[in-house]
Design a protein around this motif. Structure first.
Motif, PDB file in Angstrom:
ATOM      1  N   ASP A 135      21.520 -14.465   9.835  1.00 36.07           N
ATOM      2  CA  ASP A 135      21.575 -15.854  10.298  1.00 36.07           C
ATOM      3  C   ASP A 135      20.297 -16.530   9.806  1.00 36.07           C
ATOM      4  O   ASP A 135      19.600 -15.966   8.956  1.00 36.07           O
ATOM      5  N   ASP A 136      19.966 -17.699  10.333  1.00 40.51           N
ATOM      6  CA  ASP A 136      18.800 -18.449   9.850  1.00 40.51           C
ATOM      7  C   ASP A 136      17.476 -17.717  10.032  1.00 40.51           C
ATOM      8  O   ASP A 136      16.519 -17.978   9.306  1.00 40.51           O
ATOM      9  N   VAL A 137      17.394 -16.836  11.016  1.00 40.82           N
ATOM     10  CA  VAL A 137      16.118 -16.214  11.346  1.00 40.82           C
ATOM     11  C   VAL A 137      16.188 -14.689  11.507  1.00 40.82           C
ATOM     12  O   VAL A 137      15.273 -14.095  12.076  1.00 40.82           O
ATOM     13  N   THR A 138      17.222 -14.056  11.011  1.00 43.53           N
ATOM     14  CA  THR A 138      17.358 -12.603  11.114  1.00 43.53           C
ATOM     15  C   THR A 138      17.731 -12.040   9.762  1.00 43.53           C
ATOM     16  O   THR A 138      18.724 -12.459   9.163  1.00 43.53           O
ATOM     17  N   VAL A 139      16.930 -11.085   9.296  1.00 40.37           N
ATOM     18  CA  VAL A 139      17.196 -10.461   8.001  1.00 40.37           C
ATOM     19  C   VAL A 139      17.316  -8.953   8.202  1.00 40.37           C
ATOM     20  O   VAL A 139      16.614  -8.352   9.004  1.00 40.37           O
ATOM     21  N   GLU A 140      18.245  -8.371   7.454  1.00 44.43           N
ATOM     22  CA  GLU A 140      18.466  -6.933   7.471  1.00 44.43           C
ATOM     23  C   GLU A 140      18.135  -6.382   6.088  1.00 44.43           C
ATOM     24  O   GLU A 140      18.525  -6.970   5.075  1.00 44.43           O
ATOM     25  N   MET A 141      17.401  -5.267   6.074  1.00 45.33           N
ATOM     26  CA  MET A 141      17.045  -4.637   4.799  1.00 45.33           C
ATOM     27  C   MET A 141      17.256  -3.136   4.879  1.00 45.33           C
ATOM     28  O   MET A 141      17.012  -2.528   5.929  1.00 45.33           O
ATOM     29  N   GLU A 142      17.692  -2.570   3.770  1.00 42.27           N
ATOM     30  CA  GLU A 142      17.753  -1.120   3.604  1.00 42.27           C
ATOM     31  C   GLU A 142      16.633  -0.762   2.631  1.00 42.27           C
ATOM     32  O   GLU A 142      16.549  -1.348   1.540  1.00 42.27           O
ATOM     33  N   LEU A 143      15.774   0.181   3.037  1.00 43.47           N
ATOM     34  CA  LEU A 143      14.605   0.555   2.247  1.00 43.47           C
ATOM     35  C   LEU A 143      14.554   2.056   2.020  1.00 43.47           C
ATOM     36  O   LEU A 143      15.096   2.819   2.806  1.00 43.47           O
TER      37      LEU A 143
ATOM     38  N   THR B 172      12.889   9.600   2.291  1.00 47.44           N
ATOM     39  CA  THR B 172      12.688   8.813   3.507  1.00 47.44           C
ATOM     40  C   THR B 172      13.286   7.431   3.306  1.00 47.44           C
ATOM     41  O   THR B 172      12.985   6.750   2.329  1.00 47.44           O
ATOM     42  N   SER B 173      14.160   7.034   4.224  1.00 48.34           N
ATOM     43  CA  SER B 173      14.768   5.706   4.143  1.00 48.34           C
ATOM     44  C   SER B 173      14.806   5.088   5.536  1.00 48.34           C
ATOM     45  O   SER B 173      14.651   5.780   6.540  1.00 48.34           O
ATOM     46  N   ALA B 174      15.002   3.788   5.577  1.00 44.85           N
ATOM     47  CA  ALA B 174      15.020   3.075   6.854  1.00 44.85           C
ATOM     48  C   ALA B 174      15.865   1.815   6.735  1.00 44.85           C
ATOM     49  O   ALA B 174      15.995   1.242   5.656  1.00 44.85           O
ATOM     50  N   ARG B 175      16.417   1.408   7.859  1.00 41.64           N
ATOM     51  CA  ARG B 175      17.122   0.128   7.985  1.00 41.64           C
ATOM     52  C   ARG B 175      16.258  -0.739   8.888  1.00 41.64           C
ATOM     53  O   ARG B 175      15.846  -0.308   9.963  1.00 41.64           O
ATOM     54  N   LEU B 176      15.946  -1.942   8.427  1.00 44.73           N
ATOM     55  CA  LEU B 176      15.111  -2.867   9.200  1.00 44.73           C
ATOM     56  C   LEU B 176      15.902  -4.095   9.593  1.00 44.73           C
ATOM     57  O   LEU B 176      16.692  -4.619   8.802  1.00 44.73           O
TER      58      LEU B 176
ATOM     59  N   GLY C 275       0.792  -1.217   0.000  1.00 39.90           N
ATOM     60  CA  GLY C 275       0.000   0.000   0.000  1.00 39.90           C
ATOM     61  C   GLY C 275       0.826   1.268   0.000  1.00 39.90           C
ATOM     62  O   GLY C 275       0.291   2.356  -0.161  1.00 39.90           O
ATOM     63  N   ASP C 276       2.115   1.138   0.198  1.00 40.21           N
ATOM     64  CA  ASP C 276       3.009   2.286   0.201  1.00 40.21           C
ATOM     65  C   ASP C 276       4.250   1.888  -0.602  1.00 40.21           C
ATOM     66  O   ASP C 276       4.765   0.788  -0.425  1.00 40.21           O
ATOM     67  N   PRO C 277       4.727   2.742  -1.488  1.00 39.94           N
ATOM     68  CA  PRO C 277       5.845   2.337  -2.356  1.00 39.94           C
ATOM     69  C   PRO C 277       7.212   2.362  -1.669  1.00 39.94           C
ATOM     70  O   PRO C 277       8.053   3.223  -1.923  1.00 39.94           O
ATOM     71  N   TRP C 278       7.442   1.418  -0.764  1.00 39.27           N
ATOM     72  CA  TRP C 278       8.757   1.234  -0.153  1.00 39.27           C
ATOM     73  C   TRP C 278       9.533   0.229  -0.994  1.00 39.27           C
ATOM     74  O   TRP C 278       9.006  -0.811  -1.367  1.00 39.27           O
ATOM     75  N   SER C 279      10.783   0.538  -1.263  1.00 39.11           N
ATOM     76  CA  SER C 279      11.610  -0.311  -2.115  1.00 39.11           C
ATOM     77  C   SER C 279      12.852  -0.767  -1.358  1.00 39.11           C
ATOM     78  O   SER C 279      13.524   0.040  -0.704  1.00 39.11           O
ATOM     79  N   ALA C 280      13.145  -2.057  -1.433  1.00 36.55           N
ATOM     80  CA  ALA C 280      14.335  -2.611  -0.785  1.00 36.55           C
ATOM     81  C   ALA C 280      15.541  -2.468  -1.712  1.00 36.55           C
ATOM     82  O   ALA C 280      15.476  -2.840  -2.876  1.00 36.55           O
ATOM     83  N   PHE C 281      16.605  -1.906  -1.164  1.00 36.77           N
ATOM     84  CA  PHE C 281      17.845  -1.771  -1.923  1.00 36.77           C
ATOM     85  C   PHE C 281      18.834  -2.874  -1.580  1.00 36.77           C
ATOM     86  O   PHE C 281      19.595  -3.311  -2.432  1.00 36.77           O
TER      87      PHE C 281
END
Length: 109
Positions: free
Chosen positions: A58-66, A73-77, A46-52
């Motif tokens: 590890d097996d259960v942790t993911v990092e994304m820059e958006l 507006t950008s964010a690290r998740l 519903g909002d145009p956020w794009s992952a760069f």
């Protein structure tokens, strides 16, 4: 067009659903999916956020820059689906909570 990035143990995947939002401008919208039951655990639909960048730490942790299109507006998740926790960090603030709480926080930026 979709691209799947699987966790090392193949329990989860990030699907990047890419679409052209404007001539030659593409958004790669991320979805975190649990593979055992094909449930989407996190999305910014519903909002145009794009992952760069998407990187499984590890097996259960993911990092994304958006970044949100258009604008600056950008964010690290950091998402941890096995324990339903996430952290989002922008240039000016940070928020931690459940996957759905962090999704709502990002969408409200």
């Amino acid at each position: 067009m979709n691209e799947d990035i699987y966790s090392p143990n193949q329990s989860y995947k990030i699907t990047l659903s890419s679409y052209e939002i404007k001539m030659s401008h593409w958004v790669a919208q991320p979805y975190l999916i649990r593979l055992s039951d094909d449930v989407t655990l996190f999305s910014l639909k519903g909002d145009p956020w794009s992952a760069f960048t998407v990187k499984w730490l590890d097996d259960v942790t993911v990092e994304m820059e958006l970044a949100r299109y258009p604008g600056r507006t950008s964010a690290r998740l950091i998402l941890q689906p096995a324990i339903d926790q996430a952290t989002a960090t922008t240039y000016t603030s940070s928020f931690s909570g459940t996957l759905s709480e962090v999704s709502r926080w990002i969408l409200d930026l």
